[in-house]
Motif scaffolding. Structure first.
Motif, PDB file in Angstrom:
ATOM      1  N   ASP A  60      70.176  29.619  55.837  1.00  0.00           N
ATOM      2  CA  ASP A  60      70.265  30.209  56.871  1.00  0.00           C
ATOM      3  C   ASP A  60      71.177  31.603  56.932  1.00  0.00           C
ATOM      4  O   ASP A  60      70.640  32.498  57.886  1.00  0.00           O
ATOM      5  N   GLY A  61      72.301  31.587  55.964  1.00  0.00           N
ATOM      6  CA  GLY A  61      72.845  32.874  56.051  1.00  0.00           C
ATOM      7  C   GLY A  61      74.136  33.050  56.789  1.00  0.00           C
ATOM      8  O   GLY A  61      74.648  33.921  56.876  1.00  0.00           O
ATOM      9  N   SER A  62      74.358  31.734  57.344  1.00  0.00           N
ATOM     10  CA  SER A  62      75.959  32.015  58.065  1.00  0.00           C
ATOM     11  C   SER A  62      77.029  31.667  57.517  1.00  0.00           C
ATOM     12  O   SER A  62      76.965  31.239  56.227  1.00  0.00           O
TER      13      SER A  62
ATOM     14  N   PHE B 113      54.845  34.553  66.129  1.00  0.00           N
ATOM     15  CA  PHE B 113      55.186  33.187  65.851  1.00  0.00           C
ATOM     16  C   PHE B 113      56.513  33.070  65.150  1.00  0.00           C
ATOM     17  O   PHE B 113      56.511  32.001  64.557  1.00  0.00           O
ATOM     18  N   LEU B 114      57.185  34.020  64.761  1.00  0.00           N
ATOM     19  CA  LEU B 114      58.490  33.926  63.809  1.00  0.00           C
ATOM     20  C   LEU B 114      59.755  34.333  64.727  1.00  0.00           C
ATOM     21  O   LEU B 114      59.655  35.202  65.444  1.00  0.00           O
ATOM     22  N   LYS B 115      60.823  33.615  64.631  1.00  0.00           N
ATOM     23  CA  LYS B 115      62.246  33.791  65.116  1.00  0.00           C
ATOM     24  C   LYS B 115      63.064  33.951  64.025  1.00  0.00           C
ATOM     25  O   LYS B 115      63.658  32.803  63.379  1.00  0.00           O
ATOM     26  N   PRO B 116      63.458  35.190  63.482  1.00  0.00           N
ATOM     27  CA  PRO B 116      64.466  35.462  62.303  1.00  0.00           C
ATOM     28  C   PRO B 116      65.760  35.056  62.828  1.00  0.00           C
ATOM     29  O   PRO B 116      66.241  35.450  64.045  1.00  0.00           O
ATOM     30  N   PHE B 117      66.665  34.575  62.148  1.00  0.00           N
ATOM     31  CA  PHE B 117      68.082  34.381  62.088  1.00  0.00           C
ATOM     32  C   PHE B 117      68.901  35.447  61.673  1.00  0.00           C
ATOM     33  O   PHE B 117      68.414  35.852  60.089  1.00  0.00           O
ATOM     34  N   PRO B 118      69.842  35.856  62.186  1.00  0.00           N
ATOM     35  CA  PRO B 118      70.793  36.901  61.548  1.00  0.00           C
ATOM     36  C   PRO B 118      71.138  36.428  60.309  1.00  0.00           C
ATOM     37  O   PRO B 118      71.530  35.298  60.182  1.00  0.00           O
ATOM     38  N   SER B 119      71.361  37.257  59.186  1.00  0.00           N
ATOM     39  CA  SER B 119      71.671  36.708  57.903  1.00  0.00           C
ATOM     40  C   SER B 119      72.620  37.465  57.108  1.00  0.00           C
ATOM     41  O   SER B 119      72.678  38.721  57.559  1.00  0.00           O
ATOM     42  N   TYR B 120      73.826  36.859  56.483  1.00  0.00           N
ATOM     43  CA  TYR B 120      74.717  37.439  55.684  1.00  0.00           C
ATOM     44  C   TYR B 120      74.230  37.489  54.217  1.00  0.00           C
ATOM     45  O   TYR B 120      75.252  37.619  53.397  1.00  0.00           O
ATOM     46  N   THR B 121      73.228  37.209  53.937  1.00  0.00           N
ATOM     47  CA  THR B 121      72.688  36.988  52.605  1.00  0.00           C
ATOM     48  C   THR B 121      71.520  38.085  52.236  1.00  0.00           C
ATOM     49  O   THR B 121      71.439  39.132  52.788  1.00  0.00           O
ATOM     50  N   ASN B 122      70.813  37.677  51.010  1.00  0.00           N
ATOM     51  CA  ASN B 122      69.687  38.488  50.608  1.00  0.00           C
ATOM     52  C   ASN B 122      68.406  37.692  51.101  1.00  0.00           C
ATOM     53  O   ASN B 122      67.318  37.682  50.257  1.00  0.00           O
ATOM     54  N   PHE B 123      68.361  36.852  51.965  1.00  0.00           N
ATOM     55  CA  PHE B 123      67.466  36.230  52.355  1.00  0.00           C
ATOM     56  C   PHE B 123      67.406  35.985  54.048  1.00  0.00           C
ATOM     57  O   PHE B 123      68.613  36.073  54.775  1.00  0.00           O
ATOM     58  N   ILE B 124      66.187  35.836  54.609  1.00  0.00           N
ATOM     59  CA  ILE B 124      66.150  35.557  56.283  1.00  0.00           C
ATOM     60  C   ILE B 124      65.425  34.229  56.302  1.00  0.00           C
ATOM     61  O   ILE B 124      64.375  34.241  56.056  1.00  0.00           O
TER      62      ILE B 124
ATOM     63  N   ASN C  57      61.039  21.930  56.480  1.00  0.00           N
ATOM     64  CA  ASN C  57      61.006  21.158  57.629  1.00  0.00           C
ATOM     65  C   ASN C  57      62.365  20.553  57.740  1.00  0.00           C
ATOM     66  O   ASN C  57      62.679  19.741  56.991  1.00  0.00           O
ATOM     67  N   LEU C  58      63.210  21.295  58.491  1.00  0.00           N
ATOM     68  CA  LEU C  58      64.717  20.752  58.574  1.00  0.00           C
ATOM     69  C   LEU C  58      64.756  19.438  59.592  1.00  0.00           C
ATOM     70  O   LEU C  58      63.777  19.091  60.219  1.00  0.00           O
ATOM     71  N   SER C  59      65.952  19.013  59.509  1.00  0.00           N
ATOM     72  CA  SER C  59      66.243  17.641  60.204  1.00  0.00           C
ATOM     73  C   SER C  59      65.653  17.658  61.728  1.00  0.00           C
ATOM     74  O   SER C  59      65.158  16.656  62.049  1.00  0.00           O
ATOM     75  N   ASP C  60      65.547  18.754  62.342  1.00  0.00           N
ATOM     76  CA  ASP C  60      64.976  18.679  63.835  1.00  0.00           C
ATOM     77  C   ASP C  60      63.420  18.643  63.834  1.00  0.00           C
ATOM     78  O   ASP C  60      62.823  19.036  64.974  1.00  0.00           O
ATOM     79  N   LEU C  61      63.093  18.741  62.733  1.00  0.00           N
ATOM     80  CA  LEU C  61      61.581  18.605  62.531  1.00  0.00           C
ATOM     81  C   LEU C  61      60.864  20.118  62.999  1.00  0.00           C
ATOM     82  O   LEU C  61      59.561  19.887  62.885  1.00  0.00           O
ATOM     83  N   ARG C  62      61.575  21.144  63.055  1.00  0.00           N
ATOM     84  CA  ARG C  62      60.859  22.324  63.506  1.00  0.00           C
ATOM     85  C   ARG C  62      60.545  22.924  61.969  1.00  0.00           C
ATOM     86  O   ARG C  62      61.313  22.683  61.009  1.00  0.00           O
ATOM     87  N   GLY C  63      59.572  23.733  61.902  1.00  0.00           N
ATOM     88  CA  GLY C  63      59.316  24.465  60.870  1.00  0.00           C
ATOM     89  C   GLY C  63      60.026  25.741  60.478  1.00  0.00           C
ATOM     90  O   GLY C  63      60.194  26.485  61.335  1.00  0.00           O
ATOM     91  N   TYR C  64      60.581  26.131  59.136  1.00  0.00           N
ATOM     92  CA  TYR C  64      61.091  27.490  58.963  1.00  0.00           C
ATOM     93  C   TYR C  64      60.496  27.842  57.811  1.00  0.00           C
ATOM     94  O   TYR C  64      60.229  27.170  56.642  1.00  0.00           O
ATOM     95  N   LEU C  65      60.617  29.243  57.628  1.00  0.00           N
ATOM     96  CA  LEU C  65      60.365  29.924  56.638  1.00  0.00           C
ATOM     97  C   LEU C  65      61.491  30.793  55.960  1.00  0.00           C
ATOM     98  O   LEU C  65      62.332  31.133  56.784  1.00  0.00           O
ATOM     99  N   ARG C  66      61.637  30.700  54.677  1.00  0.00           N
ATOM    100  CA  ARG C  66      63.053  31.396  54.166  1.00  0.00           C
ATOM    101  C   ARG C  66      62.280  32.310  53.211  1.00  0.00           C
ATOM    102  O   ARG C  66      61.553  32.125  52.223  1.00  0.00           O
ATOM    103  N   ILE C  67      62.857  33.803  53.674  1.00  0.00           N
ATOM    104  CA  ILE C  67      62.094  34.855  52.911  1.00  0.00           C
ATOM    105  C   ILE C  67      63.153  35.649  52.234  1.00  0.00           C
ATOM    106  O   ILE C  67      64.126  36.142  52.891  1.00  0.00           O
ATOM    107  N   THR C  68      63.102  35.803  50.953  1.00  0.00           N
ATOM    108  CA  THR C  68      64.099  36.629  50.265  1.00  0.00           C
ATOM    109  C   THR C  68      63.826  38.192  50.700  1.00  0.00           C
ATOM    110  O   THR C  68      62.537  38.556  50.599  1.00  0.00           O
TER     111      THR C  68
END
Ligand code: PMP
Length: 356
Positions: free
Chosen positions: A164-166, A288-299, A327-338
């Motif tokens: 997630d980049g936190s 259909f996407l909600k990006p999380f702010p990131s401190y890395t080279n991926f979102i 598919n993280l523990s809360d069963l929601r789906g996520y994409l990680r994009i470099t």
């Protein structure tokens, strides 16, 4: 060993050539944003060094002595604290084999880099999971309580975290370091964060290990070079457990050449951070996407309910764009994009718009 027999094979990524052949596309037409690699690659000096490589017939320096000396100058820790590994991956394995006996415990804070859990299981340790909060910040009260109660040997913290980049704050890190536990702080992505590394803290804390790598900000993922700063009470055991010739002649030479061009590395870092912010804005516009702010080279992006992250990943792959789904523990789906080059972002966004 039963714990190995029961393990499923974990494949980090598929080779780009395999997908290019499958899709009948040129490798250069594949957009590879699935493994948090650096799209720019190392400074030109590395190609020169590798092209004129001498001593391929001689075993490499088992101590990576020149490289550790060069790193010590930059990092502000003496080279006696430093061990170089075949990627940070190797150092994670060494930490487990040195620190843990079967039945020992570690604390892991998922979702995070899966290697800690796998390597701990391989040495027969028990993994106590303290899941992150919905915003992916650490559940600090729980980490502290579990650490006090369960007496794990190590707590693994990735900062910034993958996927997630936190970050972890100085205050929270200090709280952990005041507990009787070895804190392993994985700073693989720290260069993209804008925050100062805590690597020099190893001089102050006898229970802190900090890991970094040449794979991400330096663009050397293919050559496998990472390093760790260890408390002096631990470092000799890491040397005992390390394979003698763990970092090849080519890898040591390339890492040294990379350190000799800090301006190039800084330019790359700045381009990637700038592109990350642009990409964040563009992803935010995809309904259909909600990006999380990131401190890395991926979102990391949360996928709207009703859409399957795996399906989206497969659709993008068919168009030649490689990303990761979770598919993280809360069963929601996520994409990680470099974060790639601007052209990569543009192609990705065109494909996402087609999917929409
Ligand atoms: N730590 C984290 C958090 C990572 O994401 C990775 C790479 N995916 C590593 C360590 C391993 O890096 P290296 O290439 O140096 O083995």
């Amino acid at each position: 060993r039963s714990n190995i027999r029961n393990m499923s094979i974990f494949k980090a990524t598929q080779p780009i050539e395999v997908l290019s052949r499958r899709l009948g596309k040129k490798v250069s037409d594949i957009v590879k944003l699935d493994a948090n690699e650096n799209p720019y690659g190392p400074p030109p000096e590395v190609a020169v060094v590798l092209g004129t490589l001498q001593f391929a017939n001689i075993y490499p320096d088992p101590d990576s002595g020149y490289l550790r000396a060069a790193l010590a100058e930059i990092l502000g820790v003496g080279s006696e604290y430093l061990v170089v590994g075949s990627g940070a991956d190797e150092l994670i394995r060494l930490i487990m084999s040195v620190m843990l006996d079967p039945g020992d415990k570690i604390v892991d804070c998922p979702p995070t880099f899966p290697r800690y859990e796998i390597e701990a299981a391989l040495v027969g340790a028990t993994v106590i999971k303290v899941p992150r909060m919905v915003d992916f910040s650490l559940n600090m009260p729980q980490v502290i309580e579990v650490t006090k109660k369960e007496r794990p040997k190590c707590v693994f913290i990735t900062c910034p975290n993958n996927p997630d980049g936190s970050m972890i704050s100085d205050e929270d890190l200090s709280k952990l370091l005041n507990l009787p536990v070895m804190v392993v702080l994985d700073e693989a992505y720290i260069a993209f964060s804008g925050f100062k590394s805590r690597i020099s803290w190893v001089k102050r804390y006898d229970n802190l290990i900090v890991l970094q790598t040449f794979s991400k900000s330096c663009g050397l993922a293919g050559l496998r070079v990472g390093y760790g700063a260890f408390p002096l009470s631990i470092v000799r055991y890491i040397w005992c457990a390390k394979l003698p010739y763990n970092v090849s002649v080519a890898a040591q030479a390339a890492a040294l050449a990379t350190l000799q061009n800090p301006i190039y590395v800084e330019d790359m870092r700045r381009s990637i951070v700038q592109e990350r912010e642009r990409m964040f804005g563009l992803l935010n516009e995809i309904p259909f996407l909600k990006p999380f702010p990131s401190y890395t080279n991926f979102i990391l992006c949360e996928v709207s309910p009703g859409l399957e992250a795996k399906k989206l990943q497969e659709e993008l792959e068919k168009m030649g764009v490689m990303i990761r789904h979770f598919n993280l523990s809360d069963l929601r789906g996520y994409l990680r994009i470099t974060v790639g080059k601007p052209r990569d972002t543009n192609i990705l966004l065109d494909c996402l718009r087609i999917l929409h």
